[in-house]
Every structure is written in C-alpha cells, then in structure tokens.
Design an enzyme around this catalytic site. Sequence first.
Site, PDB file in Angstrom:
ATOM      1  N   THR A 288     -13.303   1.873   0.769  1.00  0.00           N
ATOM      2  CA  THR A 288     -13.520   1.989  -0.672  1.00  0.00           C
ATOM      3  C   THR A 288     -14.921   1.520  -1.051  1.00  0.00           C
ATOM      4  O   THR A 288     -15.669   2.218  -1.740  1.00  0.00           O
ATOM      5  CB  THR A 288     -12.445   1.178  -1.432  1.00  0.00           C
ATOM      6  OG1 THR A 288     -11.163   1.749  -1.177  1.00  0.00           O
ATOM      7  CG2 THR A 288     -12.713   1.179  -2.925  1.00  0.00           C
ATOM      8  N   ALA A 289     -15.281   0.325  -0.610  1.00  0.00           N
ATOM      9  CA  ALA A 289     -16.616  -0.194  -0.936  1.00  0.00           C
ATOM     10  C   ALA A 289     -17.703   0.694  -0.343  1.00  0.00           C
ATOM     11  O   ALA A 289     -18.711   0.997  -0.991  1.00  0.00           O
ATOM     12  CB  ALA A 289     -16.757  -1.622  -0.422  1.00  0.00           C
TER      13      ALA A 289
ATOM     14  N   GLY B 273      -8.543   2.318   2.428  1.00  0.00           N
ATOM     15  CA  GLY B 273      -8.741   0.972   2.948  1.00  0.00           C
ATOM     16  C   GLY B 273      -9.786   0.225   2.143  1.00  0.00           C
ATOM     17  O   GLY B 273     -10.547   0.816   1.375  1.00  0.00           O
ATOM     18  N   CYS B 274      -9.829  -1.092   2.318  1.00  0.00           N
ATOM     19  CA  CYS B 274     -10.744  -1.909   1.532  1.00  0.00           C
ATOM     20  C   CYS B 274     -12.198  -1.611   1.904  1.00  0.00           C
ATOM     21  O   CYS B 274     -13.039  -1.356   1.044  1.00  0.00           O
ATOM     22  CB  CYS B 274     -10.406  -3.383   1.712  1.00  0.00           C
ATOM     23  SG  CYS B 274     -10.183  -3.920   3.417  1.00  0.00           S
ATOM     24  N   TYR B 275     -12.517  -1.653   3.202  1.00  0.00           N
ATOM     25  CA  TYR B 275     -13.892  -1.353   3.620  1.00  0.00           C
ATOM     26  C   TYR B 275     -14.300   0.065   3.215  1.00  0.00           C
ATOM     27  O   TYR B 275     -15.395   0.265   2.673  1.00  0.00           O
ATOM     28  CB  TYR B 275     -14.044  -1.524   5.130  1.00  0.00           C
ATOM     29  CG  TYR B 275     -14.128  -2.940   5.631  1.00  0.00           C
ATOM     30  CD1 TYR B 275     -15.134  -3.798   5.207  1.00  0.00           C
ATOM     31  CD2 TYR B 275     -13.231  -3.433   6.580  1.00  0.00           C
ATOM     32  CE1 TYR B 275     -15.230  -5.102   5.695  1.00  0.00           C
ATOM     33  CE2 TYR B 275     -13.318  -4.727   7.065  1.00  0.00           C
ATOM     34  CZ  TYR B 275     -14.324  -5.564   6.633  1.00  0.00           C
ATOM     35  OH  TYR B 275     -14.423  -6.835   7.123  1.00  0.00           O
TER      36      TYR B 275
END
EC number: 1.2.1.38
Lengths: 349, 349, 349, 349
Positions: free
Chosen positions: B156-157, B152-154
């Site tokens: 990953t960061a 997911g995007c969150y």
Amino acid sequence: MSHGVRAAIIGATGYGGAELIRLLQAHPLVQITSVISTSNAGAPLAEHFPHLQEIVLDVLDVLDVDLIAGKADVVFLATPAGVSAELSPKLLAAGLKVIDISGDLRLKSSADYEKWYKKPAASEEVLARSIYGLSEVFGDEVKGSDLIANPGCYPTATLLGLVPAVAAGWIDPSTIIIDAKSGVSGSGRGVSLGVHYSEVNENLTAYKVNKHQHIPEIEQALGRIVGKPVITTFTTHLVPMTRGIMATMYASVNGEHTLEDFTQLYSQYYEGRKFVRIRKNGKLPSTKEVFGSNYCDIGFAVDERTGRVTIVSVIDNVVKGAAGQAIQNLNIMQGWDETTGLLFAPVYP
Amino acid sequence: MSHGVRAAIIGATGYGGAELIRLLQAHPLVQITSVISTSNAGAPLAEHFPHLQEIVLDVLDVLDVDLIAGKADVVFLATPAGVSAELSPKLLAAGLKVIDISGDLRLKSSADYEKWYKKPAASEEVLARSIYGLSEVFGDEVKGSDLIANPGCYPTATLLGLVPAVAAGWIDPSTIIIDAKSGVSGSGRGVSLGVHYSEVNENLTAYKVNKHQHIPEIEQALGRIVGKPVITTFTTHLVPMTRGIMATMYASVNGEHTLEDFTQLYSQYYEGRKFVRIRKNGKLPSTKEVFGSNYCDIGFAVDERTGRVTIVSVIDNVVKGAAGQAIQNLNIMQGWDETTGLLFAPVYP
Amino acid sequence: MSHGVRAAIIGATGYGGAELIRLLQAHPLVQITSVISTSNAGAPLAEHFPHLQEIVLDVLDVLDVDLIAGKADVVFLATPAGVSAELSPKLLAAGLKVIDISGDLRLKSSADYEKWYKKPAASEEVLARSIYGLSEVFGDEVKGSDLIANPGCYPTATLLGLVPAVAAGWIDPSTIIIDAKSGVSGSGRGVSLGVHYSEVNENLTAYKVNKHQHIPEIEQALGRIVGKPVITTFTTHLVPMTRGIMATMYASVNGEHTLEDFTQLYSQYYEGRKFVRIRKNGKLPSTKEVFGSNYCDIGFAVDERTGRVTIVSVIDNVVKGAAGQAIQNLNIMQGWDETTGLLFAPVYP
Amino acid sequence: MSHGVRAAIIGATGYGGAELIRLLQAHPLVQITSVISTSNAGAPLAEHFPHLQEIVLDVLDVLDVDLIAGKADVVFLATPAGVSAELSPKLLAAGLKVIDISGDLRLKSSADYEKWYKKPAASEEVLARSIYGLSEVFGDEVKGSDLIANPGCYPTATLLGLVPAVAAGWIDPSTIIIDAKSGVSGSGRGVSLGVHYSEVNENLTAYKVNKHQHIPEIEQALGRIVGKPVITTFTTHLVPMTRGIMATMYASVNGEHTLEDFTQLYSQYYEGRKFVRIRKNGKLPSTKEVFGSNYCDIGFAVDERTGRVTIVSVIDNVVKGAAGQAIQNLNIMQGWDETTGLLFAPVYP
C-alpha cells in the site's frame, strides 16, 4: 604510564565528549588531564553528567591553548562545526597533536566545505595537513600524523561497507544508492523540536535528503578509491532509538559475483582488522549487535533477479562513528595496537 | 441503520481484528454482529483486549459459516496466511461478502503464491474472482465486488508512492529501489524472539531482503500499470516503534521533471481522494503524521546531480495498511462515500 | 448544527491544542471557528502540525478578545501557567464561556497558587467563580457554569482512583502515598534538555518529589471530600513513552474490606459514568489500554499481610487528563450527554 | 594469569549469561573456559548472540559436571528457577565454587521458597551453606565462601536503598512502601505476550502486586538487620525500556532527620564502597545514569509536611542486579579488590 599520553578533551559536555571520557578512562595508555568546556568552565563535570560522579572528578577547564599545552600531549576536539577550523592551527603551533571529531577538516576542498557546511572553511594549509582517519582504509596515513580529521558517523558506516567492492571494481559507483538511518544521539545534545522525545518517539523521519553534509565526505573518499569523481544518492532517516547507524546500500554488480564472493572479498580486505566483522551466509547485522562498541558489522544480499547487491553496514555512531574511532586513530598515531583500550564487547540487550 | 450492514470479524484476537473493531464501532453504517476466534471461542473479547472492556461486549464466537451467514452481511478475514484460501469460497457460497486482509488472494498466479508464501494457493476460481483493493488505484473494480483481496501494508505505501510516476512514464521501472521500514505491529500478535521487546528496542534490523512475500504483490500491480513485467529491489527493516511504515523509494527520472512537476502530477492523480495527502515544496512526511489514521502521506526530493527522484510514502500499517483500507473498500463496495467512518485525524503526538 | 456551539482554541500549536482540534473536529455538535496562537498568528496551522494537513484548514488567528467573541461561543485555553489568570475575565466579560486547561484557576486559595506556581494568582473573583471540572465527581457543579478549571492530568488519575474510597471512609487519608508516572507529552511541546530524546529514552527519572504543583490540587479536592485538610505524599516519574499516566496509590484500609468490596464500591460510585472502567478480580489496567481515549481505568490489590490497599489508576494524559475531559465538561455545561463525541475506543497496540 | 580463575557459565544463551560473558571477557583475572547451554549444546555461541562474533569463539558445551570440573574453578549459574536447587550440590561436590544468579538459594526457609516460587526448594543443607551475596551489606560473609546466592535485581536496588536507614533506626520498618519499576530485560529472554514489543512499547504496567517472589527476599534481609520480622508493601511495574530498575521507597521517619542527615548517613555507611554513589543536595538518580555499569545510585527527599522520607535507588538490573554483582562477589570470595574488572563507566546516553 611512562609510554602513555596525556589527553585533553574540548567539548566535554556534549555526547562525543562524554563518550571520549568513558572510553579514555578505561584506556591503559592514556590519562585524561583536562576536560574543557567554553560555556561551563568552573563547574564540576558531574553536574552536567551525573553518570560520571566519582568516576571523573575534574572540574571543567576554560579553553586556553597555553593551559592545554602545559597539561596534555594530545587534544580531542568534540566541538560544533566552525570551531576546529580556527582552533586547530593554534593547538598544532603549541606542539599538540590534534584529533578533530567535527567535520571541519575532512573535506580537502574548501569550496565544498563552504557549500555544504555554510561556514568559512579552514585554511588550505590545515586542510592539506589533516589526515582523513578512516582507520581500516587510510590507517597507513594516520601513523605518525599529528592532525586527524576523524570521519563522520554516516561516512564511517557507509565507506566501510562500500570500499572493498568499489576498490575491486565489483560494483558500478554511478549506481550506488545509500539509504542511511541513525539514532538521535547523532545530532548531539543541543535542544530543538526535532529531538523532542514526544516528536521522535514512535516516529520515523527522513531528513536532509540529498543535502546532508556527509555526502561530499563520502564522495571524496570513494573518488580517491576509484580515481575519478563519484556521485551518489544519499538519504538519512531519524530512527526512534538513541544510538546506532545502519547504512543499507544498493548497487549494480559488475559481472557475476555471488553472496559468497562478496563475503570472501570483504573478509580478505579486512583481514586482521578486529573492528570490522563480516557476517557469513547472508546474515545481516542489526545495530544493537554493535551497541556501545567500536565494531562495524557488515552483511550482504545478492539478488540475481535484479543484478544488484544490497550491503548492510552498522556501527554505534557515538563509538566507531566518533569517540571510538578517534581513539583507534590515536592508537595508530602512537604506533600502539589499534585495539588498545577498545576491545570491549557490545552491550546486549 | 436500514441501509447499513452487519459485519463479522474472523481473527478478532489479533491486531488486525482489534483495529477493525475499533474502527467499525465508530462507523455509522456498520454494526459488528460477531467477533470470531477459532482458538478462543467462548471467552469474552475483553479478556484478550482489556482496552475494549465495556466498548464491545461480545463473547468470541466459534468459526461456523452457517452461524456467520445468519448474523452478518459481510465478513472481514484478519487471519494468518492459508486460512482465507480455504474459507473464502465457503463464505461466498453462503452469500456473504468477503474482505480478506491476509495475503491469500492477492497474487493472481498461484505459482507465485506458492513460491513466496510456501503454502498451497487458493483455487484459480477464487483468485480470478478476487479484486485487489488498492482503493485509490483500483477502486473502480472494487465497486460492486463481493470478494476483496485487501492490499498488504508494504505494497500500500509503496504502490501509492510509485503508481502516478510509473503510470506517467516519468520514472524507469527497472531502476526502482524500495527501502521500506516498518513498526513491529506489522508482524502480528504472535510471540517470537524477533518481537521480544529487549531484542527490538534500541535496535534496527534489516530482514527478508529480496525475499519478502510482498515483492510479487508490488511487482504484479506495477506490471499492470506499465503493461509488462516489472522487477524491483525491495528491502524491509524493523524499526523500534509499534505502528507506521515508511517506504523510501528511488528511481531514475525519464526526461526533465522538477520537484514541482512531481508534486503537481501526484496532486492531480489523487485529486478528490481524501486519504492521500501530497506534501508540497519538498517537505517529507513522517510516520507519526499518519499514526492511527487512514492517511497515506507522500513527499518528494529530486536530485539534479544524480537524475534520481526520491519518493517518501508513509502509512499507519494497521489502518491504511490493513483495517482502515478494508473498511474503505467496504464503503466503495457498498456505494457509500469512501471516507465514511474513516475521517478521523491522526493521533499526535 | 442549530443546537451546536462554535469553539475557539487558544494555544493551538501545543499538544493540548492539537488534541482539542483532533477531538473537536469529530464532535457532532461543535464547530471549530478559530485556532489561535499568539506567537504564530498568520501561519497555517498545518505548518506546525503537518498531521492536520487537509483536515483543519485554518490559518492561526491573533489573540483578540473581540475577534473571538465575534466568532465563537466557547473558548478553550490550552496555555501556559499565568495566561488564563489574566485572560479569563476578559473572555467572560465578552460573553464567552471559558474552559481553562491550565492550572491557573484550579486552586481556590491564591496563596497556595502563588506558593506552588511561583506566579501571581488570578483575582479572588475569578477563582471563586471557576468550577473545578472533575467530571465524574463534581460534574453537578459544571452544569450551567460558564468558567471551568479543567483538572490537571495527575490529579485526574489520582482523584478518580481515590475519591470513592476516601468518601466511603474506607481508607485513612493520612496514610495515602501516591506514586505517579507520566509519559513525556505531559510537559508540553517546549524544548529543554529534560525532554531531549537521548536523555529520556531508555531512562526513568523521578522529579519534583514533594514539590509538584499538582499536590495542592489533589489535597484541595480530597479535603472537600473528607471535610478537613488532607496531606499526601506525591511523587512523579518521567517514563520513556509519549502518552499515559499511571497513579499507583497506597493507603491503610479502615476495617475489613476485601478486593471484591473495593471493586463493588467503585463500580457503584461510577455507575452510569462511561469513562471510568473498573477492572474486576484483581486485574490491573495498563496505560496502553486507555491510549488515545477518554477512559480512566482503575484496579485494586488488597494485601491482608499489611492491611493496605493498592489502587492503580490510568489515563491518557492528553485526553482524559486534558482535552478530552475539557470536552466532557463542555458536554455537561451544555446539557448534552457527557459522552458526546468522545466514545471512541483506545488505539491498541 | 597464575593467580586467576577459570570460569564456566551455565545458561549462556540467556541475558544473564550474555552479560557475564561481556564482563568476564574484560576481567583481568578470569578466563572463560566453558559456556554451557542444555538446550543448544554444540552450536556456536555467536549463533545465539551475533554481537559476540569474533569476541567469544566458543561452541556451547553440554551440561556435564565432570566436564566442568575438568575445565573450571568457578561456575556461574544463570539458570531458571529450579535448576540450581538440584545442580549446586553436585557442582560443590566436584570441588567447584558456585555463584548462583537464580533465586533458588536466597531464601533460608524452604517453606517460604515453595510458597513464593511454587517449586520444590533446595535441600536444607544447601540453603544453610549458601551465602546471600549483597556485596556492600553482607560482603564479609562472602569472603572465603564457596556458594553464593546472588541477590535478585529488585532486592539489590531496594535493600541498598533501605539498609542504612533501617540499621540506624531512622525509619519505621512497618511503614515501608516500595514502588519498584523495571525494564523488560529483567524477565529474561523467553518469549511471551507480556514481552511482545507491541504490547510493552508505549505502555506502563503494574504486575504481581504483593505477589512477587522478591518480597520474602527483601523481608528476610531487612529482618536480619532489625532482628525481627519485617513486612513490606512491594509493587512492581514494567517500564518500556530494556535495562534499569528504580525503587522509589517511602517510610515514616523516626525523630527529626533532614535531607542532609540522610545524605551523610548513607555516605558513611557506604564509605569506601565504590559501587554505591550517594546523590547530594536532594538530587535524584535516574536509571540511565547507571546503564551498563555496576553502580547503585541513591538519592533522597525528606518531606516535613508528612514526616516521610522518599528514597530513590537505581541499578542496571543486568549488571548490579545480576552479572556484575556476581563478579563482584567472585572478587570478594577470591580476596581480590571488589572492583576488579568492574570499574567501567555507565554508557550515556
């Protein structure tokens, strides 16, 4: 307007000044008698702010204490750091009441001021005399005062969101982490690459982490509440919007307190204070819900998994975080209802 | 292109699909052979995305496994939650390699999936077979796999920002607080009041506090690193911008580690991995510095006063947080250099 | 890269320079050998543009013609008005090819230049030698040239939108009204109140009405097409976005020409030119549909009630309006396919 | 409040309704006695608009004419096209005064309405009875009326910018070209891909060219001024901002009239009308200069080269273009000063 006051605004060509003008021109008990700019004296105000054409007709005055004393009862200082430290004593000596929107008079310790602001502090006498005007918390001291240090924008959102829980002992002050976010107007009207539209738009930036001058202001106020020093983690972010501050705050809960408990605690703490609105049932406020208004809206989430509470507090940095709270403090100083001239709804959308 | 692959994209009319198309059409070893949309089959792609006029000429295909198997070697799923759980086994059975951008295959525990996603989970077999494709951390497992759960995007960061410190034991996992912020494209192309321009513009909103479905994904990965369960506080905010995620992360430091120590630790951890860039000397990255690119930029602040480290990690949610990392995983699966077709600079300003 | 060229970029710390770097580092036949900044020589480029960290590793060079001549074959000038007028002759004398992105060499009449730019014009010799590089219209002259005056951003959008109709005699040049709108990046990276985020955000401004220096550039090119002087009404607006130009153009139609006629006329005029895309069936392009790309998209509306055609033309001002077209011109100069290194899709959303 | 009125608002959960509430709650002579929503009756208003928490405490009423008649003197209709045509006669019959913010009652020709709105028109009787409330132009007719068709947002900005010149015969009506731009709030709170943040942000779109339903409204009013039919070219653009309309208008000047002439003509035409402000010396207004206020600001450029005048007119579409002008019309209907409750400054920045 026999019971009203005449007001002068120093720093009228900045955003804080413009907002004071917007709000005071609609205040039933205040008359703006002088708008002052050291750098632009003699020019019509509307040249700097065309939105005020035909609303405030004044020409900008020079900064002259005697002139002000002849025209005004109260002076608002919307000036950069360093100005008020020097100017306030003179204005007070001339019999004027002073409400300082800058950070010069907020820290009681001149050493702290010089460490965080990198400038000479105001005299001990002035620092001792100034009242920290967080209206809903220290309003009792504001009444009858003639020198107000108006709180910073970040501290206003942060403290209104933390004080009830800290005062009740429900959260552990040593665990407080404040993740704050602000719109761009908070840094004023001065130009720099950091406020260039093409750099800010579609961008999110963290800045001054652990170094922001509002840290000692927050810690000083929390320290007063708990009676001993408080140290916090405080981060600021620049958000691509013009107005609005959100402080998202984290702390470990002492004992067992539910979402409903927090909601009730805050509702009671702020009972009768119109400008703090507590969201119910775990709803969280967004910055647009206070845009252009003097409200501070607060919501909560309590996480049983981690034993932490998340508190979200939002204000319009130019209003409750600056000009609006300054006028609220004037109202309190004068013994008027604190909401006088300030009970307008947020602009939405 | 004898050594290349033919790719099909399911969900081509959403933002993830559009980004896959943008990136794959520039990839030297991939040919897009089918763009698929269940709801819009038969229409030209450019009707939904005029920016692709004369770039990708295809008409949208129906979703038909046999048809795909005849045209493609690898399938990207850019579909809503629930689709991949059902579809992946069929695609695998047809001999296709599958890279799933949705959240369906990320959680190894089907109970967790059903708790956080409120949907039936994929079969245990598929969950067991899928590889969590956080390229720089679990890339070794990606190599040779035929079923990738793209992070997911969150997560990953967040994970790229936390893993090196957690793996080194430098921070206490129980103290981790993640304050995450995202642009609006992260929630997809579907319409709702929550993505209405007039509601989002000049607004900052906190949402799904402690309830976001990316929480178990983050905790599962951190748990693998430390070898025991990790529980975190995770908050998401909607920022008025289209692309970009910033995770601002707080944790107590174990022992004495300076800013330079952290900078060096991370530089070593990510040595040779082109898409993670470590900021030096306390500089912090902003989201615009990775806009449109596959980079994840990370910076640090260490506060001696509180003993905490603040870690700031940024990505473009549509690239490194979705389509870009998916292609990076394809590169790794195929044994190509992981940067193939992805080494373009961010778009600035 | 035996057939490639080595490129130097002067003005590398501005937006035009940054975009040249982004595009050239992905160009298969160009190697950037020097990034030059008069004011910041010696500093690493990434200090000014952190988004280029680990992508372009160079330190900024001083501006020294001999140094450039030793390192490069072609020089891109992304400099403020006035620089190129003086510098171009020296670069040419050193045997370098020059592509000038500034406005210095576009107007053939030095009197016009001095009237509209309020600066001394380049020498008549240089003005005579320079080729106006509107690729799709005057590309034949670009081939083999060594001095290109790259068109302005507004003229590129405007002229590509007007030339086919003007050349065909379908619209009356004396009735042309151009209502142009631009994002903020068009005015460069310099700081001023006019680009302050808080002043631009949630604001729309008209500026330089009838006074913009792009007016004579547009009129000169249209005059060449029709063979006699053309005078136009041209208005520019600042839109709260970073990239993008839209020119909405109005003119009275000569004779009877339908929407389909215009669509066909333009499709034929630009046949084989990949970077101009004609919208069909009355669809109109939006700026986001070309964001980050070298495309110019054009659409039409024909109003029988008024006998007027409305032509909408959009570009990304930093790409097709500056760096992208400059590279397109390099491609043409070198005899390469004009699309070399430029065929990437717009970034959407 | 013995001389005040009680007001009901139908359509209270849309943007027009919200703005009426914001403005009326600060109006000294109006009391909001009912907020009505057909789809959400029974819910607290603050559930739809959290920004109104503790400001307007009402629960949403059902739409019931008798109920309204028992509670209110005047009704504001902030409803979609089609509602007012049917509802107005009933409200009038119940003795209520009606101010309709929708487009239903503006066009005197029911054929025109049906052509441009694609809906059945109101009855001839209602159309004949309704007064077109462009306050500064047709205000005399508003006085004493009980049925107001409040002007559209685009027509308000356009007509206030054109009428003085058209009435004076200084411009040729057949040459008028109106290039209009609007923020997103103008299209209401309904959701669609066209108002999705990720589609609108960093984008500029032209839409409904020559097809907007405000065209006949503008032409009808201009026709009344000149005494014969007027046909115009009218284009609308969607700008990435929430509030604000700018109309940039072009026309050929009849005879010799300078910038100063136009400035003086307009100043005289609007003398004593506080809400129209004329910019002097060729200065042009921007939309932010009227944000949140009831002002319409107008500026000019006259081009001797082309013989054309460019007129720039800006309003806040939600205030002067909807709720604000509606209240201004109420003031005029009631014989109050037209500025009552509306003399607040724009919110800047």
